[in-house]
Design an enzyme around this catalytic site. Structure first.
Site, PDB file in Angstrom:
ATOM      1  N   ARG A  46       0.867  -1.175   0.000  1.00  0.00           N
ATOM      2  CA  ARG A  46       0.000   0.000   0.000  1.00  0.00           C
ATOM      3  C   ARG A  46       0.893   1.210   0.000  1.00  0.00           C
ATOM      4  NH1 ARG A  46      -3.685   2.952  -1.487  1.00  0.00           N
ATOM      5  NH2 ARG A  46      -5.614   3.325  -0.300  1.00  0.00           N
ATOM      6  N   GLY A  47       0.884   1.926  -1.106  1.00  0.00           N
ATOM      7  CA  GLY A  47       1.830   3.025  -1.283  1.00  0.00           C
ATOM      8  C   GLY A  47       1.788   4.058  -0.179  1.00  0.00           C
ATOM      9  N   THR A  50       3.758   2.511   3.013  1.00  0.00           N
ATOM     10  CA  THR A  50       5.160   2.053   3.073  1.00  0.00           C
ATOM     11  C   THR A  50       6.032   2.424   1.883  1.00  0.00           C
ATOM     12  OG1 THR A  50       4.719  -0.088   2.000  1.00  0.00           O
ATOM     13  CG2 THR A  50       4.371   0.030   4.382  1.00  0.00           C
ATOM     14  N   ARG A  51       5.467   3.040   0.829  1.00  0.00           N
ATOM     15  CA  ARG A  51       6.246   3.223  -0.405  1.00  0.00           C
ATOM     16  C   ARG A  51       7.559   3.963  -0.176  1.00  0.00           C
ATOM     17  NH1 ARG A  51       5.056   3.161  -5.781  1.00  0.00           N
ATOM     18  NH2 ARG A  51       2.797   3.178  -5.429  1.00  0.00           N
ATOM     19  N   GLY A  79       2.181   4.276 -20.668  1.00  0.00           N
ATOM     20  CA  GLY A  79       1.266   3.939 -21.745  1.00  0.00           C
ATOM     21  C   GLY A  79       0.798   2.504 -21.739  1.00  0.00           C
ATOM     22  N   GLU A 113      -4.203  -8.107  -6.272  1.00  0.00           N
ATOM     23  CA  GLU A 113      -2.854  -8.674  -6.368  1.00  0.00           C
ATOM     24  C   GLU A 113      -2.725  -9.874  -5.440  1.00  0.00           C
ATOM     25  OE1 GLU A 113      -0.154  -5.532  -5.470  1.00  0.00           O
ATOM     26  OE2 GLU A 113      -0.691  -4.347  -7.237  1.00  0.00           O
TER      27      GLU A 113
END
Length: 303
Positions: A46-47, A50-51, A79, A113
């Site tokens: 989860r950005g 913890t990113r 893209g 995910e």
């Protein structure tokens, strides 16, 4: 050997066709953009949690060790379709590491995910190594505590299928052997990173093990004796010779020792049939082979 060659050769046997992915993954991923690329590790996190801190430290440590990692902000070309890239990368990875933090289950994509990771684990040789980052596995399993509160508060934004499949995936992952961050030296994140890297390296090194007949009679004592020599502290490089008449198992013994020592070295090489190869191709050929095999055997990349 460059990164593409070494990675493709090593993991051809582990690739999974995304056409075989379970329908519970919601989206049938198509392999686009990355072609035949395969990954050692897929990082799921989860950005907002913890990113920029723990995940970034873990990612960089893995990459600097020479491990091929998929991380969404590093590995998806501009893209390209996000959904197919993400789920396809999981299918093409040997190991997935979900970093399950307080708000992990508030993300629809983190849940998808995780669902796909567990599908891949159940249907093949995919390995899932969860990190319970400042949450308890029991809270993940029973959806309690801060983790459960965050999940329940976000359910209104999810489809019913997201919720049900997500619950099942969270229950399954909570039962896997992994790491609870707060139990590693009182929450020492640096030590946790090192433990994760060591475990990943140990798994990946198995891909380089040499074929040796199992249950060989009488080899155990010879292996133990050589290991005692190897494990004796020394300030210089060590050379150990194994000699004897032909056909008594010298090469088999050398292979057994090699397999046992793999986890202790980042770079390694086994050159067989030295005499014959040198006679046919010359010593420089063997020297070049040794250099190639011990230089960036597992090259860098990210998740």
């Amino acid at each position: 050997m460059d990164k593409g060659q070494s990675q493709t050769k090593r993991k051809t046997a582990q690739k999974e066709s995304t056409e075989e992915a379970s329908s519970s993954s919601f989206i049938s991923p198509k392999l686009t953009g990355q072609g035949d690329d395969a990954y050692d590790v897929f990082l799921s996190f989860r950005g907002s949690d913890t990113r920029k801190e723990f995940t970034d430290h873990l990612y960089n440590r893995l990459v600097n060790t020479g491990i091929f990692v998929f991380k969404d902000d590093k590995s998806i070309p501009i893209g390209e379709d996000f959904s197919s890239q993400i789920l396809g990368a999981i299918s093409r990875s040997k190991i997935s590491i979900p970093i399950i933090s307080k708000n992990y289950a508030t993300s629809k994509w983190c849940l998808r995910e995780l669902i796909h990771m567990m599908d891949c684990k159940n249907s093949g040789s995919h390995i899932v190594l969860p990190i319970f980052y400042k949450v308890k596995p029991s809270d993940v399993r029973h959806l309690k505590g801060n983790f459960g509160d965050a999940f329940h508060s976000s359910q209104k934004d999810f489809d019913e299928k997201d919720v049900q499949e997500g619950r099942r995936a969270l229950t399954k992952v909570s039962g896997l052997q992994g790491w609870v961050s707060e139990k590693i030296n009182n929450g020492n994140e640096g030590e946790l990173v090192e433990e994760v890297v060591k475990k990943v390296m140990s798994i990946l090194q198995q891909d380089f093990q040499l074929d040796v007949t199992k249950h060989l009679v009488g080899i155990g004592d010879h292996v133990s004796k050589i290991r005692n020599w190897v494990d004796t502290p020394a300030n210089t490089a060590r050379m150990i010779g194994i000699y004897g008449m032909g056909g008594i198992g010298k090469t088999t013994l050398a292979k057994s020792i090699y397999n046992q020592l793999l986890d202790e070295f980042v770079d390694h090489s086994f050159l067989a049939n030295i005499r014959e190869t040198a006679q046919c191709n010359g010593i420089p050929y063997l020297q070049n082979q040794l250099i190639e095999e011990t230089s960036n055997r597992m090259s860098n990349s990210e998740c």
